[in-house]
Design a protein around this motif. Structure first.
Motif, short mmCIF file in Angstrom:
data_model
loop_
_atom_site.label_atom_id
_atom_site.label_comp_id
_atom_site.label_asym_id
_atom_site.label_seq_id
_atom_site.Cartn_x
_atom_site.Cartn_y
_atom_site.Cartn_z
N MET A 1 75.20 -40.00 47.43
CA MET A 1 74.22 -40.77 46.87
C MET A 1 74.26 -42.41 47.52
N VAL A 2 73.61 -43.20 47.73
CA VAL A 2 73.99 -44.25 47.44
C VAL A 2 73.17 -45.13 46.15
N ARG A 3 73.10 -46.26 45.80
CA ARG A 3 72.20 -46.50 44.64
C ARG A 3 71.99 -47.85 45.00
N THR A 4 70.44 -47.90 45.02
CA THR A 4 70.02 -49.41 45.32
C THR A 4 70.29 -50.65 44.71
N PRO A 5 70.26 -52.37 44.79
CA PRO A 5 70.64 -53.13 43.98
C PRO A 5 69.07 -52.63 43.08
N LEU A 6 69.86 -53.55 41.84
CA LEU A 6 68.65 -53.51 41.06
C LEU A 6 68.07 -55.20 41.03
N THR A 7 66.41 -55.19 40.92
CA THR A 7 66.16 -56.37 41.03
C THR A 7 66.10 -57.65 39.96
N PRO A 8 66.20 -58.60 40.44
CA PRO A 8 66.23 -59.79 39.34
C PRO A 8 65.63 -59.49 37.85
N GLU A 9 64.30 -58.44 38.31
CA GLU A 9 62.78 -58.53 37.36
C GLU A 9 64.19 -57.31 35.94
N GLU A 10 64.41 -56.14 37.34
CA GLU A 10 65.33 -55.44 36.12
C GLU A 10 66.00 -55.82 35.41
N ARG A 11 67.58 -56.76 36.28
CA ARG A 11 68.35 -57.27 35.70
C ARG A 11 68.08 -57.33 34.02
N GLU A 12 66.42 -58.45 34.42
CA GLU A 12 66.36 -59.40 32.75
C GLU A 12 65.77 -58.60 32.16
N ARG A 13 65.03 -57.50 32.57
CA ARG A 13 64.44 -55.99 31.41
C ARG A 13 65.97 -55.58 30.97
N GLY A 14 66.39 -55.55 31.88
CA GLY A 14 67.95 -54.65 30.88
C GLY A 14 68.65 -56.35 29.57
#
Length: 83
Positions: A1-14
């Motif tokens: 299973m390939v994980r889709t890259p995180l969006t910039p918004e998801e990285r910021e939330r992290g």
């Protein structure tokens, strides 16, 4: 299973989650908090620094419990900001 890259918004939330947890930890050691939550200190370090921007729900819940943070506060603090 390939994980889709995180969006910039998801990285910021992290990153916001990591800052919130770090601030809530205060002067307590990373090792102390991680052990109380049943995690490794390295896992907590990755979450606090944003290197693990999408931790599992149960990981976040365990940390919230140890740090006396409500899940509602976490969601409010880390929700994606409206454009």
């Amino acid at each position: 299973m390939v994980r889709t890259p995180l969006t910039p918004e998801e990285r910021e939330r992290g990153e916001r989650l990591g800052r919130l947890l770090r601030d809530a930890r205060g002067e307590r050691s990373m090792v102390e908090i991680a052990a109380a939550a049943g995690l490794s200190a390295e896992t907590l370090r990755k979450i606090e620094t944003g290197r693990a921007p999408t931790p599992a729900f149960f990981t976040v819940a365990a940390l919230a419990g140890v740090l006396d943070l409500s899940m509602d506060d976490l969601v409010a603090h880390c929700a994606l900001l409206a454009a």
